[in-house]
Design a protein around this motif. Structure first.
Motif, short mmCIF file in Angstrom:
data_model
loop_
_atom_site.label_atom_id
_atom_site.label_comp_id
_atom_site.label_asym_id
_atom_site.label_seq_id
_atom_site.Cartn_x
_atom_site.Cartn_y
_atom_site.Cartn_z
N MET A 41 0.81 -1.19 0.00
CA MET A 41 0.00 0.00 0.00
C MET A 41 0.86 1.26 0.00
SD MET A 41 -3.25 -0.13 -0.03
CE MET A 41 -4.37 -1.46 -0.04
N ALA A 42 1.75 1.37 0.98
CA ALA A 42 2.53 2.59 1.12
C ALA A 42 3.60 2.67 0.03
CB ALA A 42 3.19 2.61 2.49
N ILE A 43 4.05 3.88 -0.21
CA ILE A 43 5.11 4.10 -1.18
C ILE A 43 6.44 3.73 -0.53
CG2 ILE A 43 6.22 5.83 -2.62
CD1 ILE A 43 3.70 7.52 -2.37
N THR A 44 7.27 3.00 -1.24
CA THR A 44 8.58 2.65 -0.69
C THR A 44 9.45 3.90 -0.63
OG1 THR A 44 9.51 2.14 -2.86
CG2 THR A 44 8.45 0.32 -1.67
N GLN A 45 10.46 3.84 0.21
CA GLN A 45 11.36 4.99 0.37
C GLN A 45 12.07 5.30 -0.94
OE1 GLN A 45 13.99 4.19 3.63
NE2 GLN A 45 12.48 4.82 5.16
N GLU A 46 12.44 4.24 -1.68
CA GLU A 46 13.14 4.44 -2.94
C GLU A 46 12.24 5.15 -3.95
OE1 GLU A 46 12.90 1.30 -1.54
OE2 GLU A 46 14.87 1.34 -0.60
N ARG A 47 10.97 4.70 -4.04
CA ARG A 47 10.03 5.30 -4.98
C ARG A 47 9.74 6.75 -4.60
NH1 ARG A 47 8.35 6.47 -9.68
NH2 ARG A 47 6.12 6.69 -9.91
N LYS A 48 9.61 7.00 -3.31
CA LYS A 48 9.36 8.36 -2.84
C LYS A 48 10.53 9.27 -3.18
CE LYS A 48 7.81 10.87 1.23
NZ LYS A 48 7.37 10.77 2.62
N ALA A 49 11.75 8.78 -2.99
CA ALA A 49 12.94 9.56 -3.32
C ALA A 49 13.00 9.85 -4.82
CB ALA A 49 14.20 8.84 -2.87
N GLU A 50 12.63 8.87 -5.64
CA GLU A 50 12.60 9.07 -7.09
C GLU A 50 11.60 10.16 -7.47
OE1 GLU A 50 11.60 5.39 -8.97
OE2 GLU A 50 13.38 4.36 -8.19
N LEU A 51 10.41 10.10 -6.88
CA LEU A 51 9.39 11.11 -7.18
C LEU A 51 9.83 12.49 -6.76
CD1 LEU A 51 6.15 9.18 -6.21
CD2 LEU A 51 6.78 9.94 -8.50
N ILE A 52 10.43 12.59 -5.59
CA ILE A 52 10.89 13.89 -5.10
C ILE A 52 11.97 14.43 -6.04
CG2 ILE A 52 12.16 15.05 -3.25
CD1 ILE A 52 10.64 13.21 -1.29
N LYS A 53 12.89 13.57 -6.43
CA LYS A 53 13.97 14.00 -7.32
C LYS A 53 13.43 14.45 -8.68
CE LYS A 53 18.60 12.65 -8.67
NZ LYS A 53 19.64 11.65 -8.56
N GLU A 54 12.42 13.76 -9.17
CA GLU A 54 11.86 14.07 -10.48
C GLU A 54 11.05 15.37 -10.49
OE1 GLU A 54 8.86 12.08 -13.80
OE2 GLU A 54 9.56 10.89 -12.10
N TYR A 55 10.31 15.64 -9.42
CA TYR A 55 9.40 16.77 -9.41
C TYR A 55 9.87 17.98 -8.61
CZ TYR A 55 6.05 13.83 -11.78
OH TYR A 55 5.43 13.03 -12.70
N GLN A 56 11.01 17.88 -7.92
CA GLN A 56 11.46 19.01 -7.13
C GLN A 56 11.88 20.15 -8.04
OE1 GLN A 56 14.65 17.63 -4.70
NE2 GLN A 56 16.06 17.32 -6.39
N ARG A 57 11.73 21.36 -7.55
CA ARG A 57 12.04 22.55 -8.35
C ARG A 57 13.46 23.03 -8.10
NH1 ARG A 57 7.71 26.83 -8.35
NH2 ARG A 57 8.49 27.07 -10.46
N SER A 58 14.05 22.68 -6.96
CA SER A 58 15.43 23.01 -6.66
C SER A 58 16.00 21.92 -5.76
CB SER A 58 15.52 24.38 -5.98
OG SER A 58 14.84 24.35 -4.75
N ALA A 59 17.28 21.91 -5.57
CA ALA A 59 17.92 20.88 -4.76
C ALA A 59 17.40 20.94 -3.32
CB ALA A 59 19.43 21.07 -4.77
N GLY A 60 17.03 19.79 -2.79
CA GLY A 60 16.55 19.71 -1.41
C GLY A 60 15.11 20.12 -1.23
N ASP A 61 14.41 20.36 -2.32
CA ASP A 61 13.02 20.79 -2.26
C ASP A 61 12.10 19.57 -2.24
OD1 ASP A 61 10.62 22.09 -2.46
OD2 ASP A 61 10.84 22.61 -4.57
N SER A 62 11.48 19.33 -1.11
CA SER A 62 10.58 18.17 -1.02
C SER A 62 9.16 18.57 -0.65
CB SER A 62 11.11 17.17 0.01
OG SER A 62 11.15 17.78 1.28
N GLY A 63 8.90 19.86 -0.56
CA GLY A 63 7.58 20.29 -0.12
C GLY A 63 6.82 21.14 -1.10
N CYS A 64 7.38 21.35 -2.29
CA CYS A 64 6.67 22.18 -3.26
C CYS A 64 5.39 21.45 -3.72
CB CYS A 64 7.56 22.53 -4.45
SG CYS A 64 7.86 21.20 -5.59
N PRO A 65 4.41 22.18 -4.20
CA PRO A 65 3.15 21.55 -4.60
C PRO A 65 3.33 20.45 -5.64
CG PRO A 65 2.91 23.93 -4.56
CD PRO A 65 4.35 23.63 -4.32
#
Length: 89
Positions: free
Chosen positions: A1-25
């Motif tokens: 059910m839950a997203i794995t840590q690896e998948r979550k990191a991939e999504l954050i890396k793909e959609y982040q707007r700047s380095a270290g950005d994990s909270g943008c819409p």
């Protein structure tokens, strides 16, 4: 059910707007979309799981709010997000 840590990191890396950005819409919408897709599959087999349904509807509502925010502030980015994530208008 839950997203794995690896998948979550991939999504954050793909959609982040700047380095270290994990909270943008964009990142939040991508993470919610992944969770919504997982729960949708679950709901197809467990139709009477009403507590999961309630959580799913809350996630869809939250994603809609975030999408409205992005559309208001940057319409081009909104359309790109819809296309990349495969979300209907």
């Amino acid at each position: 059910m839950a997203i794995t840590q690896e998948r979550k990191a991939e999504l954050i890396k793909e959609y982040q707007r700047s380095a270290g950005d994990s909270g943008c819409p964009d990142v939040q919408i991508a993470l919610l979309t992944t969770r919504i897709n997982n729960l949708t599959v679950h709901m197809r087999t467990h139709e009477k799981d009403y507590s999961t349904r309630r959580g799913l509807l809350a996630m869809v509502s939250r994603r809609r709010t975030l999408l409205d925010y992005v559309r208001k502030h940057d319409p081009d980015r909104y359309l790109d997000l819809l296309e990349k994530l495969g979300i209907r208008k």
